[in-house]
Scaffold this motif. Structure first.
Motif, short mmCIF file in Angstrom:
data_model
loop_
_atom_site.label_atom_id
_atom_site.label_comp_id
_atom_site.label_asym_id
_atom_site.label_seq_id
_atom_site.Cartn_x
_atom_site.Cartn_y
_atom_site.Cartn_z
N GLU A 1 -9.49 -4.19 0.57
CA GLU A 1 -8.28 -4.26 1.38
C GLU A 1 -8.20 -5.54 2.20
OE1 GLU A 1 -4.73 -3.79 3.06
OE2 GLU A 1 -5.53 -2.43 1.53
N SER B 1 -5.87 2.01 5.98
CA SER B 1 -4.43 1.83 5.90
C SER B 1 -3.79 1.74 7.29
CB SER B 1 -3.81 2.99 5.12
OG SER B 1 -2.40 2.89 5.07
N GLU C 1 -9.65 5.56 3.28
CA GLU C 1 -8.33 4.96 3.14
C GLU C 1 -7.39 5.24 4.32
OE1 GLU C 1 -7.39 2.78 1.12
OE2 GLU C 1 -8.92 2.83 -0.44
#
Length: 309
Positions: free
Chosen positions: A173, A91, A87
């Protein structure tokens, strides 16, 4: 970002030893793609908890990799260690790059592990490892003991092959902006893979006919792993101290290969392969299900077998 300070909007995120160097070289030849001045910028490794590469540099430092851009639609880089960054890396890519296109390459994890082992041997890492069996015993024990990844130690090849641990986060994502390709397809028909990617990217797939689609970054095995280790340490030191011009390294590399290239005496024997395939069986099954849920129908044999298990 202005055109003079553009950053990547097309990123090959890995996995390691799956053909990222080849795919980068293929796409970078396309007239609508500007490849970074070095394949692996490593910029987002600064966000990767497994890499520990220090503070994140200014974005201008990242943008310098495309200072030579001339208005191409895509700015491309390929850093395979992004793939398992989880992540934090995902991100950061979203936050810094906005809506990049992401390419993830998967390879039969058993073959990938063998390739990782032979590569580490070729560059002189793991000098205390006497054989693939010894390597496998060691990385399995490290996994059982929960030993964290250490950058550059050459001993986390087993962990990287559990694609189910990180594939879902990329698919969730980036959705339609991520494309998974397979090493096996690239080897069988690289032109088709690149043409399909061009269509997905909205650039001319007809240009593929004029590209050099030869393999890149083929591992060259040393006669002496110890000599390979010494050579690598010397290279890192001279680079860190800026003792030689960049143009000297290709000549030195070729001279080194003439002196220390040989054949790999070991083979990936069937018993070892079965052992590794059993380690990855559950992960492969989950990986196949994840891909199927995201519309991937043509899977390579190692995933079809996993689906039927």
């Amino acid at each position: 970002m202005t055109e003079n300070h553009r950053v990547a909007n097309l990123v090959i995120v890995g996995v390691p030893k799956a053909g990222t160097g080849s795919l980068f070289a293929y796409l970078a030849q396309h007239p609508d793609v500007c490849g970074s001045d070095e394949k692996e910028t490593g910029y987002f490794n600064h966000y990767n908890p497994w890499r520990h590469t220090g503070p994140v540099p200014p974005i201008e430092q990242y943008a310098r990799h495309w200072a030579h851009a001339a208005g191409e639609r895509y700015a491309l880089e390929a850093t395979p260690t992004y793939s398992y960054g989880g992540e934090p890396v995902i991100s950061a890519l979203r936050t810094v790059l906005g809506r990049p296109r992401i390419v993830l390459i998967l390879r039969d994890p058993a073959d990938r592990l063998w390739s990782a082992y032979t590569f580490q041997r070729s560059v002189g890492n793991n000098a205390g490892i006497s054989s693939f069996g010894h390597y496998l015993d060691t990385v399995e024990q490290r996994l059982r003991d929960g030993v964290p990844m250490v950058p550059g130690d050459g001993m986390h090849g087993l962990r990287i092959g559990f694609y189910a641990d990180y594939l879902g986060a990329w698919l969730d994502e980036f959705g339609e902006d991520v494309r998974v390709v397979f090493t096996e397809d690239m080897r069988r028909d690289p032109g088709r893979v690149v043409a399909d990617l061009c269509s997905w990217l909205g650039i001319d797939s007809g240009a593929v006919a004029g590209l050099d689609l030869g393999a890149r970054n083929v591992t060259r095995h040393p006669r002496s792993p110890r000599a390979a280790s010494v050579a690598r340490r010397l290279k890192r030191r001279t680079e860190a101290l800026n003792l030689l011009p960049a143009t000297a390294y290709p000549r030195l590399r070729e001279a080194y290969f003439r002196l220390n290239s040989g054949r790999l005496a070991e083979r990936f024997d069937p018993a070892q392969r079965r052992r590794v395939e059993n380690l990855y069986r559950d992960s492969n099954l989950t990986t196949a299900r994840l891909l199927a849920a995201h519309g991937y129908e043509e899977l390579p044999p190692w995933l079809r077998v996993g689906s039927a298990a």
